[in-house]
Motif scaffolding. Sequence first.
Motif, PDB file in Angstrom:
ATOM      1  N   ALA A  38     -21.270   9.893  -3.578  1.00  0.00           N
ATOM      2  CA  ALA A  38     -21.424   9.639  -2.137  1.00  0.00           C
ATOM      3  C   ALA A  38     -20.247   8.829  -1.607  1.00  0.00           C
ATOM      4  O   ALA A  38     -19.743   9.100  -0.509  1.00  0.00           O
ATOM      5  CB  ALA A  38     -22.744   8.914  -1.864  1.00  0.00           C
ATOM      6  N   GLY A  39     -19.785   7.839  -2.367  1.00  0.00           N
ATOM      7  CA  GLY A  39     -18.635   7.035  -1.952  1.00  0.00           C
ATOM      8  C   GLY A  39     -17.377   7.864  -1.822  1.00  0.00           C
ATOM      9  O   GLY A  39     -16.581   7.675  -0.900  1.00  0.00           O
ATOM     10  N   SER A  50     -17.363  11.011  -1.117  1.00  0.00           N
ATOM     11  CA  SER A  50     -17.596  11.889   0.032  1.00  0.00           C
ATOM     12  C   SER A  50     -17.349  11.186   1.361  1.00  0.00           C
ATOM     13  O   SER A  50     -16.733  11.746   2.267  1.00  0.00           O
ATOM     14  CB  SER A  50     -19.026  12.428  -0.020  1.00  0.00           C
ATOM     15  OG  SER A  50     -19.296  13.228   1.090  1.00  0.00           O
ATOM     16  N   ASP A  51     -17.814   9.935   1.479  1.00  0.00           N
ATOM     17  CA  ASP A  51     -17.676   9.239   2.765  1.00  0.00           C
ATOM     18  C   ASP A  51     -16.428   8.344   2.841  1.00  0.00           C
ATOM     19  O   ASP A  51     -16.168   7.722   3.860  1.00  0.00           O
ATOM     20  CB  ASP A  51     -18.942   8.452   3.115  1.00  0.00           C
ATOM     21  CG  ASP A  51     -19.196   7.230   2.240  1.00  0.00           C
ATOM     22  OD1 ASP A  51     -18.267   6.730   1.570  1.00  0.00           O
ATOM     23  OD2 ASP A  51     -20.351   6.750   2.235  1.00  0.00           O
ATOM     24  N   GLY A  52     -15.655   8.278   1.752  1.00  0.00           N
ATOM     25  CA  GLY A  52     -14.412   7.518   1.750  1.00  0.00           C
ATOM     26  C   GLY A  52     -14.568   6.029   1.522  1.00  0.00           C
ATOM     27  O   GLY A  52     -13.589   5.291   1.561  1.00  0.00           O
ATOM     28  N   SER A  53     -15.791   5.560   1.230  1.00  0.00           N
ATOM     29  CA  SER A  53     -16.002   4.126   1.036  1.00  0.00           C
ATOM     30  C   SER A  53     -15.690   3.681  -0.389  1.00  0.00           C
ATOM     31  O   SER A  53     -15.550   2.484  -0.649  1.00  0.00           O
ATOM     32  CB  SER A  53     -17.443   3.746   1.384  1.00  0.00           C
ATOM     33  OG  SER A  53     -18.344   4.365   0.471  1.00  0.00           O
TER      34      SER A  53
END
Length: 179
Positions: free
Chosen positions: A52-53, A55-58
């Motif tokens: 998820a990180g 994917s969202d760039g975080s």
Amino acid sequence: MRLETERLILREWRDADRPAFAAIVGDPHVMRYYPATRTPAEADAWIDKMIAGLSDGSAHFLAVERRSDGALLGLTGTATIRFEIPTSPKLEIGWVLSQQYWGQGYAPEGARASLAHAFDALGAPEVAAFTARINEPSQAVMKKIGMTRDPAADFEHPSVPQGNPLRPHVLYRIANPAP
């Protein structure tokens, strides 16, 4: 996302990584500087969080694979820091490797590639690393990759219970060498 070094491939996570990663983070010796080992379900959740990180760039925590045989060594990468730390660093770097791969230079090699990505691709002005004060092996890696301890930024980790010897943390940092 994929980064490569002489001996390593840092890549996105695959479902096939799940059993090996669960074994790594389920090992009490590997996780001795974390509050607890992870169950297979918790290891899966950790991989899902890293996916998820990405994917969202975080976050940019990647699977570390050895080029010579495709073995999953662990993880390395960077992520946005989501809690308050003295001096307010914004981006952290970290790594977790299977014990059988310690002492072979893989952690610094992978971390250097992650630092280069943070500086060159993400444009980070600096990267921080933190660990339990008693975690001397990780502090040695931090020094090997050119990080310097910032005693003014040492802190008590809010996710670790009061009185736990892992609660006191040290912080290291490195500035982007580009002007």
